[in-house]
Enzyme design. Sequence first.
Site, PDB file in Angstrom:
ATOM      1  N   CYS A  99      -7.773  -0.560   3.612  1.00  0.00           N
ATOM      2  CA  CYS A  99      -7.192   0.164   2.483  1.00  0.00           C
ATOM      3  C   CYS A  99      -6.896   1.607   2.884  1.00  0.00           C
ATOM      4  CB  CYS A  99      -8.107   0.058   1.263  1.00  0.00           C
ATOM      5  SG  CYS A  99      -7.292   0.516  -0.296  1.00  0.00           S
TER       6      CYS A  99
ATOM      7  N   HIS B 213      -9.645  -5.618   0.574  1.00  0.00           N
ATOM      8  CA  HIS B 213     -10.994  -5.181   0.951  1.00  0.00           C
ATOM      9  C   HIS B 213     -11.868  -6.373   1.348  1.00  0.00           C
ATOM     10  CE1 HIS B 213     -11.154  -0.879  -0.359  1.00  0.00           C
ATOM     11  NE2 HIS B 213     -10.129  -1.246  -1.112  1.00  0.00           N
TER      12      HIS B 213
ATOM     13  N   GLU C 203     -14.778  -6.222   2.739  1.00  0.00           N
ATOM     14  CA  GLU C 203     -16.188  -5.895   2.509  1.00  0.00           C
ATOM     15  C   GLU C 203     -16.611  -6.135   1.065  1.00  0.00           C
ATOM     16  OE1 GLU C 203     -14.211  -2.207   1.008  1.00  0.00           O
ATOM     17  OE2 GLU C 203     -13.804  -3.715   2.552  1.00  0.00           O
TER      18      GLU C 203
END
Length: 266
Positions: free
Chosen positions: A96, A224, A226
């Site tokens: 990002c 994302h 994560e």
Amino acid sequence: MATPTVLVLRSPGANCDEETAHAWRLAGAQAERVHVNRVLEAPELLDGYQALCVPGGFSYGDDIAAGRVLGNQLKLGLADALRRFRDAGKLVLGVCNGFQVLVNTGLLDLEDESGQLASLTWNNHGRYEARWVRLGVDPGRCVFLQGLDRLELPIAHAEGRIATRGGDALGRLVDDGRVVLRYRGAQTDAGDSVLPFPANPNGSVGNAAGLTDSSGRVLGLMPHPERFLFATQHPTWTRRRAEGGFDPHADGDGLRLFRNAVAYFG
């Protein structure tokens, strides 16, 4: 298997470093959060790591443009060190805001004699957008995406639209195997035809959601990974459990990227 060491870069406003370091650790790496000022003061710190990760957030408040200030810091202060890092066979991941930073550093090989082939700019609708998206994967040489064909991940950005300079720029990136992630609809991949909102949440050319460098060891992506480490983080996990066959202990799609990176050093 060797335990790779990962430098997760901290900077003012980059607020995803904790969970990104956690993702690397779950995948089997030793991850350390290091402030950008320490690296600028001592570029040789990079020599002690096998991977560099620039996490998401809003580095320096996204003043001027998203990722521009941190990207320029790295380009002006660490250009040679970062090139040596990449060329030594190490890995670089930008998520990002980190992707926006990488675009400004030159590590994604997006420049030619006429300038930059691609950049990141405002979403078509001009707003911040946070939602889950479906992705088609064309991994090519990209280390992080080997063995993957589809992913579901969350996005959260205002300046995530990948734009090319026109002409044959997109075709060149596609032909070179550089467009490794694309937004896709519920049933099919639209190829280069831009999907409507919300399947393509920002209007990226060719539905592109992630780009790799020519070596496949540098990846920048807007979604994302994560934020989807466990199956129970998916927004429909309770529905899937009710339908049967759901494993609540399974990895989330995002963790697979980090596991691939760790396996690269095995």
